[in-house]
Design a protein around this motif. Structure first.
Motif, PDB file in Angstrom:
ATOM      1  N   ARG A   1       0.830  -1.209   0.000  1.00  0.00           N
ATOM      2  CA  ARG A   1       0.000   0.000   0.000  1.00  0.00           C
ATOM      3  C   ARG A   1       0.863   1.258   0.000  1.00  0.00           C
ATOM      4  N   PHE A   2       1.969   1.198   0.707  1.00  0.00           N
ATOM      5  CA  PHE A   2       2.900   2.333   0.774  1.00  0.00           C
ATOM      6  C   PHE A   2       3.465   2.629  -0.622  1.00  0.00           C
ATOM      7  N   ARG A   3       3.961   1.625  -1.314  1.00  0.00           N
ATOM      8  CA  ARG A   3       4.563   1.833  -2.636  1.00  0.00           C
ATOM      9  C   ARG A   3       3.498   2.275  -3.647  1.00  0.00           C
TER      10      ARG A   3
ATOM     11  N   LEU B   1      11.265  -0.644   4.767  1.00  0.00           N
ATOM     12  CA  LEU B   1      11.067   0.596   4.017  1.00  0.00           C
ATOM     13  C   LEU B   1      12.035   1.645   4.572  1.00  0.00           C
ATOM     14  N   GLN B   2      12.181   2.722   3.816  1.00  0.00           N
ATOM     15  CA  GLN B   2      13.076   3.800   4.245  1.00  0.00           C
ATOM     16  C   GLN B   2      12.426   5.152   4.009  1.00  0.00           C
TER      17      GLN B   2
ATOM     18  N   LEU C   1       0.798   4.083  -3.093  1.00  0.00           N
ATOM     19  CA  LEU C   1       0.493   5.489  -2.907  1.00  0.00           C
ATOM     20  C   LEU C   1       1.618   6.360  -3.449  1.00  0.00           C
ATOM     21  N   GLY C   2       2.846   5.913  -3.323  1.00  0.00           N
ATOM     22  CA  GLY C   2       3.977   6.685  -3.835  1.00  0.00           C
ATOM     23  C   GLY C   2       3.928   6.799  -5.355  1.00  0.00           C
ATOM     24  N   LYS C   3       3.496   5.735  -6.033  1.00  0.00           N
ATOM     25  CA  LYS C   3       3.417   5.760  -7.495  1.00  0.00           C
ATOM     26  C   LYS C   3       2.224   6.589  -7.988  1.00  0.00           C
ATOM     27  N   GLN C   4       1.111   6.539  -7.253  1.00  0.00           N
ATOM     28  CA  GLN C   4      -0.085   7.247  -7.690  1.00  0.00           C
ATOM     29  C   GLN C   4      -0.061   8.740  -7.381  1.00  0.00           C
ATOM     30  N   SER C   5       0.850   9.153  -6.545  1.00  0.00           N
ATOM     31  CA  SER C   5       0.932  10.565  -6.152  1.00  0.00           C
ATOM     32  C   SER C   5       2.348  11.070  -6.413  1.00  0.00           C
ATOM     33  N   ASP C   6       2.509  12.351  -6.236  1.00  0.00           N
ATOM     34  CA  ASP C   6       3.836  12.962  -6.364  1.00  0.00           C
ATOM     35  C   ASP C   6       4.560  13.012  -5.020  1.00  0.00           C
ATOM     36  N   LEU C   7       4.096  12.244  -4.045  1.00  0.00           N
ATOM     37  CA  LEU C   7       4.679  12.269  -2.706  1.00  0.00           C
ATOM     38  C   LEU C   7       5.897  11.348  -2.633  1.00  0.00           C
ATOM     39  N   THR C   8       6.881  11.788  -1.904  1.00  0.00           N
ATOM     40  CA  THR C   8       8.035  10.944  -1.627  1.00  0.00           C
ATOM     41  C   THR C   8       7.727  10.043  -0.439  1.00  0.00           C
ATOM     42  N   HIS C   9       8.588   9.057  -0.213  1.00  0.00           N
ATOM     43  CA  HIS C   9       8.386   8.165   0.936  1.00  0.00           C
ATOM     44  C   HIS C   9       8.426   8.955   2.242  1.00  0.00           C
ATOM     45  N   THR C  10       9.314   9.938   2.308  1.00  0.00           N
ATOM     46  CA  THR C  10       9.416  10.746   3.529  1.00  0.00           C
ATOM     47  C   THR C  10       8.122  11.531   3.760  1.00  0.00           C
TER      48      THR C  10
END
Length: 212
Positions: A107-109, A170-171, A111-120
């Motif tokens: 789910r984390f990855r 994750l990081q 959301l990162g692909k669907q948005s412009d948000l970074t992991h941080t």
């Protein structure tokens, strides 16, 4: 013929000459030749000087003690501490790893692909949502029912069996100041470490089905 009285006899010039030539020397030398007498009178008699007695070597006096020179201390210069240079907090950002379940990692990855948000940024949004909901409530919702239950004996909560925990790493990359804020929230939640805190807040924040 008898000379008249009070009349001096004539002087014999030869006798006067003889007197002048011999008389002076005879007066001082007792009849010795006048040349030797005059020579002895004019020439000083020299005598060999006696050897001077040996004198002991002079004793060298001990040098007088030198008085210590008073050192006048120079005025102390006050050290002016220069203020430390400001450190840009962005320069202190370091990668930080944590572990979540396979479901939370997917789910984390996503959301990162669907948005412009970074992991941080995703981690920060999940932490802010948990603070708004209340950390105590978030922790309570993450706990599974204990395997051992007793009405008579209190059962200690099991912090190793929380929803969101798992083996997938994750990081994210917080700065030193940002990490300090999260560490304070971890202590406030009562959880033992950073990983458990991020695992439960991400499980409750990320879109999709939560861990059972």
């Amino acid at each position: 013929m008898t000379p008249p009285k009070n009349k001096k006899a004539p002087v014999d010039h030869d006798d006067e000459q003889t007197m002048s030539d011999e008389g002076v020397g005879n007066l001082f030398s007792g009849g010795a030749p006048s040349s030797n007498a005059l020579a002895g009178w004019a020439t000083p008699q020299t005598s060999t000087p006696a050897a001077a007695p040996l004198q002991p070597a002079p004793v060298q006096p001990h040098p007088a003690p030198v008085a210590p020179v008073a050192v006048v201390p120079s005025p102390t210069r006050e050290l002016v501490e220069e203020p430390p240079q400001a450190v840009n907090d962005a320069d202190t950002a370091r990668p930080v790893g944590f572990y979540v379940s396979t479901n939370v990692a997917n789910r984390f990855r996503k959301l990162g692909k669907q948005s412009d948000l970074t992991h941080t940024q995703i981690v920060f949004l999940a932490v802010e949502a948990a603070v708004e909901k209340g950390l105590a409530q978030v922790v309570e919702d993450a706990r599974r029912a204990p395997k051992f239950q007793s009405k008579l004996f209190a059962v200690a909560p099991d912090n190793t069996d929380l929803r969101g925990l798992g083996p997938v790493q994750l990081q994210y990359k917080p700065t030193r100041a940002q990490r300090a804020v999260i560490d304070g929230l971890v202590a406030e939640s009562g959880l033992p470490d950073h990983t458990k805190f991020l695992a439960i807040v991400l499980d409750q924040y990320l879109p999709g089905r939560r861990d059972a």
